[in-house]
Design a protein around this motif. Structure first.
Motif, PDB file in Angstrom:
ATOM      1  N   ALA A 174     -51.975   3.075-106.168  1.00 15.58           N
ATOM      2  CA  ALA A 174     -51.636   2.331-104.955  1.00 15.58           C
ATOM      3  C   ALA A 174     -52.018   0.862-105.078  1.00 15.58           C
ATOM      4  N   LEU A 191     -48.619  -0.714-106.681  1.00 19.19           N
ATOM      5  CA  LEU A 191     -47.921  -0.994-105.425  1.00 19.19           C
ATOM      6  C   LEU A 191     -48.598  -2.074-104.591  1.00 19.19           C
ATOM      7  N   ALA A 216     -51.267  -2.132-102.754  1.00 20.05           N
ATOM      8  CA  ALA A 216     -51.559  -1.622-101.415  1.00 20.05           C
ATOM      9  C   ALA A 216     -52.742  -2.354-100.806  1.00 20.05           C
ATOM     10  N   GLU A 259     -54.137   0.721 -96.285  1.00 18.25           N
ATOM     11  CA  GLU A 259     -53.220   1.704 -96.870  1.00 18.25           C
ATOM     12  C   GLU A 259     -53.959   2.642 -97.819  1.00 18.25           C
ATOM     13  N   LEU A 318     -54.461   6.701 -97.505  1.00 15.70           N
ATOM     14  CA  LEU A 318     -54.175   7.595 -98.623  1.00 15.70           C
ATOM     15  C   LEU A 318     -55.315   8.589 -98.820  1.00 15.70           C
ATOM     16  N   MET A 354     -45.226   3.783-101.575  1.00 15.72           N
ATOM     17  CA  MET A 354     -46.409   4.273-100.862  1.00 15.72           C
ATOM     18  C   MET A 354     -46.094   5.535-100.085  1.00 15.72           C
ATOM     19  N   TYR A 413     -48.305   9.021-100.088  1.00 14.99           N
ATOM     20  CA  TYR A 413     -48.809   9.736 -98.913  1.00 14.99           C
ATOM     21  C   TYR A 413     -48.353  11.193 -98.922  1.00 14.99           C
TER      22      TYR A 413
END
Length: 430
Positions: A51, A55, A57, A61, A65, A118, A122
């Protein structure tokens, strides 16, 4: 009580460690679970890194997660116990691991094609958590059907040692794999670990007795039956209270651990993992010695001795100071892990020995639903009290509270028993 399997009778009936080493079915289960636990420990490091690195994140976020991975325990633990009791536990374990292979394996595949999001992380965290809930409930409920009650203490001790070893070596292995193959590539290792676990379970020869059909009861009624058994059992009720309160205060202390190390003890972020690993060493020792200590002290007496006697010195964590005094932190956490592992092995063996086979899954699910449910609350309380009264006073309160939870099992029939009787009458439930 379950009957002693024939393959274990061949190696002798004494509950020593050597007999378990020659128990083919247990060794298959244990070896497969060892590989799977190490793979899961890798994912604990790799998933948030996917993440953050792949990504970009945000902190929020990443927090979501982490929450998604544990949400399943609160949502479906109770119905999972009812479903596990109504089916083949071995088959449920195999299906769960095949599903986890596909779910976890989807991340490196999506990353390779450049379509990872994302939203997928999840979903993966939540779906893998659901499979973990079912697998863990089936796993703990399946073990008593694999061997006699007198071998449960040794078997649970070896399985606990595996978990502690994974906590110690898994993060280091995960960090190395992330460096070598990237965060998404490291998760492929966890996916492949489930292949080993599936093959190991397939190799087990002994088959559990088929569950009796229960078409006359609704799911809600079956869940309630499991809860009534746990609450109505005077000793199990004390065990659940002890474990739940201890987890509440443990949640408080662990929520403050990193803050305490970095801001109070001035430990560099690079060394915090090494300090925390000291606790896992205590867990490995606890799992390895739980069976021997139970034989020497008593399989019933060890349940309260482990918390009130072995766990008492854990408060030294709160007395640590910058410099060489930092060593008190890993020492105290190692003591806490050691005492906690011995306690968990002993109380799990007791629960497995007194629960009727048809209620095993619901008992394990009900207990886990209660005792795991207190941990998030402990984290919130730790953050709140740490802000109001300070990190060190809150940490001291948490360590004392975790130790004091042992009085629940001290003021129970365990106080007047040395060993758990081989045949325990089933209690009446209200």
């Amino acid at each position: 009580m379950t009957k002693e399997p024939k393959d274990l009778q061949d190696v002798g009936s004494k509950p020593d460690g050597s007999s378990l080493w020659r128990h083919r079915d247990f060794m298959l289960l244990w070896s497969g679970q060892t590989v799977s636990e190490m793979g899961s420990a890798v994912t604990q490091i790799a998933l948030p890194l996917v993440a953050v690195i792949a990504l970009n994140a945000s902190t929020f976020e990443v927090g979501l997660l982490a929450a998604a991975g544990t949400l399943a325990f609160a949502l479906i633990a109770l119905p999972a116990g009812a479903w596990v009791d109504g089916g083949s536990k071995r088959s449920i374990m195999i299906v769960c691991n095949i599903l986890r292979l596909v779910i976890i394996g989807s991340i490196p595949v999506a990353a390779a094609f450049g379509v990872l999001t994302m939203a997928q992380l999840y979903i993966v965290a939540l779906a893998a958590g659901v499979c973990t809930v079912f697998f863990d409930v089936a796993y703990q409920s399946y073990l008593p059907s694999l061997m006699s009650a007198e071998h449960l203490m040794g078997a649970n001790g070896k399985l606990g040692t595996t978990q502690a070893f994974a906590q110690l070596g898994g993060p280091s292995l995960g960090g190395g794999l992330v460096g070598a193959f990237g965060a998404a590539g490291a998760m492929a290792v966890d996916a492949l670990s489930y292949v080993v676990s599936v093959l190991s379970i397939f190799g087990i020869r002994k088959r559990e007795d088929p569950p009796k059909p229960r078409t006359d009861e609704s799911l809600r009624r079956r869940i309630a039956e499991g809860l009534r058994f746990v609450i109505g059992h005077s000793v199990l009720r004390k065990v659940v209270a002890c474990t739940g309160v201890a987890n509440l205060f443990s949640g408080m202390s662990w929520s403050l651990a990193m803050v305490f190390l970095v801001r109070e003890l001035h430990v560099s972020p690079a060394l915090t993992g090494l300090v925390m690993a000291g606790g896992a060493v205590g867990g490995i020792a606890g799992g390895a010695l739980a069976g021997r200590l139970a034989k020497k002290i008593g399989s019933a007496r060890i349940i309260w001795v482990s918390v009130l006697v072995f766990g008492a010195p854990q408060v030294v964590v709160a007395f640590a100071w910058p410099g060489w005094g930092v060593l008190l932190a890993p020492l105290g956490w190692a003591i806490a892990y050691f005492a906690g592992m011995v306690y968990n092995v002993a109380q799990l063996s007791y629960r497995q020995s007194v629960t009727p086979p048809e209620l095993m899954g619901r008992m394990n699910a009900a207990v886990r639903w209660v005792v795991w449910g207190t941990m998030p609350l402990g984290g919130v309380l730790g953050g709140l009290l740490g802000t109001l009264i300070g990190v060190r006073p809150t940490l001291m309160l948490a360590l004392i509270g975790s130790w004091a939870a042992g009085w629940f099992v001290f003021f129970s029939p365990f106080r007047h028993m040395r060993d758990i009787p081989e045949s325990v009458p089933e209690p009446a439930t209200p």
